[in-house]
Design a protein around this motif. Structure first.
Motif, PDB file in Angstrom:
ATOM      1  N   PRO A  96      29.269  30.453  10.391  1.00 41.12           N
ATOM      2  CA  PRO A  96      29.653  31.549  11.264  1.00 41.12           C
ATOM      3  C   PRO A  96      28.414  32.209  11.860  1.00 41.12           C
ATOM      4  O   PRO A  96      27.381  32.310  11.211  1.00 41.12           O
ATOM      5  CB  PRO A  96      30.407  32.510  10.332  1.00 41.12           C
ATOM      6  CG  PRO A  96      29.998  32.132   8.964  1.00 41.12           C
ATOM      7  CD  PRO A  96      29.613  30.685   9.012  1.00 41.12           C
ATOM      8  N   ASN A  97      28.542  32.621  13.103  1.00 42.54           N
ATOM      9  CA  ASN A  97      27.403  33.227  13.785  1.00 42.54           C
ATOM     10  C   ASN A  97      27.260  34.675  13.324  1.00 42.54           C
ATOM     11  O   ASN A  97      28.005  35.537  13.745  1.00 42.54           O
ATOM     12  CB  ASN A  97      27.604  33.151  15.298  1.00 42.54           C
ATOM     13  CG  ASN A  97      26.316  33.409  16.025  1.00 42.54           C
ATOM     14  OD1 ASN A  97      25.353  33.879  15.449  1.00 42.54           O
ATOM     15  ND2 ASN A  97      26.300  33.105  17.296  1.00 42.54           N
ATOM     16  N   LEU A  98      26.310  34.916  12.449  1.00 42.75           N
ATOM     17  CA  LEU A  98      26.134  36.235  11.862  1.00 42.75           C
ATOM     18  C   LEU A  98      24.858  36.905  12.358  1.00 42.75           C
ATOM     19  O   LEU A  98      24.255  37.691  11.649  1.00 42.75           O
ATOM     20  CB  LEU A  98      26.098  36.112  10.333  1.00 42.75           C
ATOM     21  CG  LEU A  98      27.348  35.508   9.702  1.00 42.75           C
ATOM     22  CD1 LEU A  98      27.160  35.338   8.200  1.00 42.75           C
ATOM     23  CD2 LEU A  98      28.563  36.351   9.975  1.00 42.75           C
ATOM     24  N   ILE A  99      24.450  36.589  13.563  1.00 46.55           N
ATOM     25  CA  ILE A  99      23.244  37.187  14.116  1.00 46.55           C
ATOM     26  C   ILE A  99      23.578  38.593  14.597  1.00 46.55           C
ATOM     27  O   ILE A  99      24.400  38.785  15.479  1.00 46.55           O
ATOM     28  CB  ILE A  99      22.672  36.333  15.274  1.00 46.55           C
ATOM     29  CG1 ILE A  99      22.416  34.909  14.810  1.00 46.55           C
ATOM     30  CG2 ILE A  99      21.416  36.963  15.840  1.00 46.55           C
ATOM     31  CD1 ILE A  99      21.385  34.767  13.730  1.00 46.55           C
ATOM     32  N   ARG A 100      22.946  39.567  14.016  1.00 47.15           N
ATOM     33  CA  ARG A 100      23.213  40.976  14.315  1.00 47.15           C
ATOM     34  C   ARG A 100      22.576  41.378  15.631  1.00 47.15           C
ATOM     35  O   ARG A 100      21.460  41.011  15.934  1.00 47.15           O
ATOM     36  CB  ARG A 100      22.634  41.795  13.165  1.00 47.15           C
ATOM     37  CG  ARG A 100      22.861  43.256  13.241  1.00 47.15           C
ATOM     38  CD  ARG A 100      22.186  43.986  12.092  1.00 47.15           C
ATOM     39  NE  ARG A 100      22.825  43.676  10.822  1.00 47.15           N
ATOM     40  CZ  ARG A 100      22.231  43.015   9.830  1.00 47.15           C
ATOM     41  NH1 ARG A 100      21.006  42.589   9.952  1.00 47.15           N
ATOM     42  NH2 ARG A 100      22.858  42.795   8.712  1.00 47.15           N
ATOM     43  N   GLY A 101      23.321  42.143  16.457  1.00 48.52           N
ATOM     44  CA  GLY A 101      22.770  42.744  17.657  1.00 48.52           C
ATOM     45  C   GLY A 101      22.834  41.913  18.918  1.00 48.52           C
ATOM     46  O   GLY A 101      22.279  42.322  19.929  1.00 48.52           O
ATOM     47  N   ILE A 102      23.521  40.766  18.901  1.00 45.75           N
ATOM     48  CA  ILE A 102      23.577  39.947  20.107  1.00 45.75           C
ATOM     49  C   ILE A 102      24.859  40.231  20.881  1.00 45.75           C
ATOM     50  O   ILE A 102      25.843  40.706  20.331  1.00 45.75           O
ATOM     51  CB  ILE A 102      23.482  38.436  19.803  1.00 45.75           C
ATOM     52  CG1 ILE A 102      24.654  37.974  18.930  1.00 45.75           C
ATOM     53  CG2 ILE A 102      22.159  38.109  19.176  1.00 45.75           C
ATOM     54  CD1 ILE A 102      24.702  36.480  18.748  1.00 45.75           C
ATOM     55  N   HIS A 103      24.829  39.924  22.162  1.00 44.82           N
ATOM     56  CA  HIS A 103      26.012  40.034  23.007  1.00 44.82           C
ATOM     57  C   HIS A 103      26.803  38.744  22.884  1.00 44.82           C
ATOM     58  O   HIS A 103      26.227  37.675  22.672  1.00 44.82           O
ATOM     59  CB  HIS A 103      25.591  40.281  24.461  1.00 44.82           C
ATOM     60  CG  HIS A 103      26.716  40.691  25.325  1.00 44.82           C
ATOM     61  ND1 HIS A 103      27.541  39.792  25.931  1.00 44.82           N
ATOM     62  CD2 HIS A 103      27.173  41.922  25.655  1.00 44.82           C
ATOM     63  CE1 HIS A 103      28.461  40.434  26.614  1.00 44.82           C
ATOM     64  NE2 HIS A 103      28.265  41.730  26.472  1.00 44.82           N
ATOM     65  N   GLU A 104      28.135  38.834  23.023  1.00 41.65           N
ATOM     66  CA  GLU A 104      28.978  37.642  22.878  1.00 41.65           C
ATOM     67  C   GLU A 104      28.564  36.521  23.819  1.00 41.65           C
ATOM     68  O   GLU A 104      28.620  35.353  23.471  1.00 41.65           O
ATOM     69  CB  GLU A 104      30.461  37.971  23.146  1.00 41.65           C
ATOM     70  CG  GLU A 104      31.077  38.923  22.182  1.00 41.65           C
ATOM     71  CD  GLU A 104      30.959  40.366  22.639  1.00 41.65           C
ATOM     72  OE1 GLU A 104      30.612  40.616  23.809  1.00 41.65           O
ATOM     73  OE2 GLU A 104      31.185  41.249  21.818  1.00 41.65           O
ATOM     74  N   GLN A 105      28.138  36.888  25.027  1.00 40.31           N
ATOM     75  CA  GLN A 105      27.776  35.865  26.010  1.00 40.31           C
ATOM     76  C   GLN A 105      26.486  35.136  25.630  1.00 40.31           C
ATOM     77  O   GLN A 105      26.225  34.050  26.140  1.00 40.31           O
ATOM     78  CB  GLN A 105      27.641  36.493  27.389  1.00 40.31           C
ATOM     79  CG  GLN A 105      28.960  37.002  27.932  1.00 40.31           C
ATOM     80  CD  GLN A 105      28.797  37.737  29.248  1.00 40.31           C
ATOM     81  OE1 GLN A 105      27.692  38.023  29.682  1.00 40.31           O
ATOM     82  NE2 GLN A 105      29.912  38.044  29.877  1.00 40.31           N
ATOM     83  N   GLU A 106      25.685  35.720  24.766  1.00 41.77           N
ATOM     84  CA  GLU A 106      24.452  35.062  24.340  1.00 41.77           C
ATOM     85  C   GLU A 106      24.591  34.382  22.979  1.00 41.77           C
ATOM     86  O   GLU A 106      23.640  33.770  22.507  1.00 41.77           O
ATOM     87  CB  GLU A 106      23.303  36.075  24.282  1.00 41.77           C
ATOM     88  CG  GLU A 106      22.849  36.535  25.645  1.00 41.77           C
ATOM     89  CD  GLU A 106      21.604  37.401  25.583  1.00 41.77           C
ATOM     90  OE1 GLU A 106      21.259  37.901  24.499  1.00 41.77           O
ATOM     91  OE2 GLU A 106      20.979  37.567  26.628  1.00 41.77           O
ATOM     92  N   SER A 107      25.753  34.469  22.359  1.00 44.11           N
ATOM     93  CA  SER A 107      25.913  33.913  21.014  1.00 44.11           C
ATOM     94  C   SER A 107      25.693  32.407  20.980  1.00 44.11           C
ATOM     95  O   SER A 107      25.267  31.865  19.968  1.00 44.11           O
ATOM     96  CB  SER A 107      27.284  34.264  20.448  1.00 44.11           C
ATOM     97  OG  SER A 107      28.303  33.666  21.206  1.00 44.11           O
ATOM     98  N   ARG A 108      25.936  31.732  22.091  1.00 47.93           N
ATOM     99  CA  ARG A 108      25.739  30.266  22.112  1.00 47.93           C
ATOM    100  C   ARG A 108      24.266  29.886  21.959  1.00 47.93           C
ATOM    101  O   ARG A 108      23.942  28.783  21.558  1.00 47.93           O
ATOM    102  CB  ARG A 108      26.319  29.674  23.391  1.00 47.93           C
ATOM    103  CG  ARG A 108      25.587  30.080  24.654  1.00 47.93           C
ATOM    104  CD  ARG A 108      26.231  29.457  25.906  1.00 47.93           C
ATOM    105  NE  ARG A 108      25.487  29.717  27.092  1.00 47.93           N
ATOM    106  CZ  ARG A 108      25.617  30.797  27.843  1.00 47.93           C
ATOM    107  NH1 ARG A 108      26.474  31.725  27.512  1.00 47.93           N
ATOM    108  NH2 ARG A 108      24.879  30.961  28.918  1.00 47.93           N
ATOM    109  N   PHE A 109      23.351  30.810  22.285  1.00 42.12           N
ATOM    110  CA  PHE A 109      21.921  30.538  22.136  1.00 42.12           C
ATOM    111  C   PHE A 109      21.460  30.676  20.683  1.00 42.12           C
ATOM    112  O   PHE A 109      20.390  30.205  20.327  1.00 42.12           O
ATOM    113  CB  PHE A 109      21.088  31.494  23.000  1.00 42.12           C
ATOM    114  CG  PHE A 109      21.347  31.352  24.469  1.00 42.12           C
ATOM    115  CD1 PHE A 109      21.108  30.161  25.126  1.00 42.12           C
ATOM    116  CD2 PHE A 109      21.839  32.416  25.196  1.00 42.12           C
ATOM    117  CE1 PHE A 109      21.347  30.032  26.478  1.00 42.12           C
ATOM    118  CE2 PHE A 109      22.076  32.306  26.557  1.00 42.12           C
ATOM    119  CZ  PHE A 109      21.832  31.107  27.201  1.00 42.12           C
TER     120      PHE A 109
END
Length: 168
Positions: A46-59
């Motif tokens: 699961p993508n648990l990177i804190r502070g990112i925007h949904e549109q950048e989650s693929r990066f």
């Protein structure tokens, strides 16, 4: 004789319902096992990177070599260095959830500022002891300010300190 026929009929009736029921149960169990195996074989975390925007989650997904490609400056670093509180990328994209990079942005988890766009907070305000996001997601480390104001003063100023109240 009649009683024997009734019992035989009941047995047939019962076996008529039990055999299909057992067959359907067996198919369901096999299906559940297949789904479980498919899910457990997937290597996606699961993508648990804190502070990112949904549109950048693929990066923010590691590549095949467990590396992270900086979004704008294109450096390649170890994925474990993302959000490690040290700015490794020139563009600051490896630290969306910390204040390590001077040019970063932190996106609040549950606060919408403009129509359907999450509120962005400058990365220098992350974990500074003052709640900039209404849900307190920018203060995940719970760093306290040395001179705490009482709750009444915080309400009057509409600026809250850690621990952040849920105000969304």
């Amino acid at each position: 004789m009649f009683l024997k026929k009734c019992l035989l009929f009941k047995r047939r009736k019962i076996s008529f319902f039990i055999i299909p029921l057992l067959l359907i149960s067996l198919i369901f169990i096999v299906y559940q096992i297949v789904i479980f195996v498919q899910i457990s074989n997937e290597n996606t975390k699961p993508n648990l990177i804190r502070g990112i925007h949904e549109q950048e989650s693929r990066f923010y997904i590691p590549n095949n070599e467990n590396k992270f490609n900086c979004i704008r400056s294109l450096e390649v670093i170890e994925f474990q260095k993302v959000n490690d509180d040290y700015c490794d990328c020139l563009d600051g994209s490896d630290e969306p959830g910390t204040s390590a990079c001077p040019n970063g942005l932190f996106f609040c988890a549950n606060q919408v500022d403009v129509k359907n766009f999450r509120k962005a907070v400058h990365s220098s305000k992350v974990n500074d002891g003052i709640c900039d996001c209404c849900d307190g997601s920018d203060e995940w480390d719970n760093n306290r300010v040395l001179n705490n104001l009482d709750v009444i003063s915080q309400r009057k100023a509409a600026r809250f300190q850690v621990p952040c109240p849920k105000m969304c």
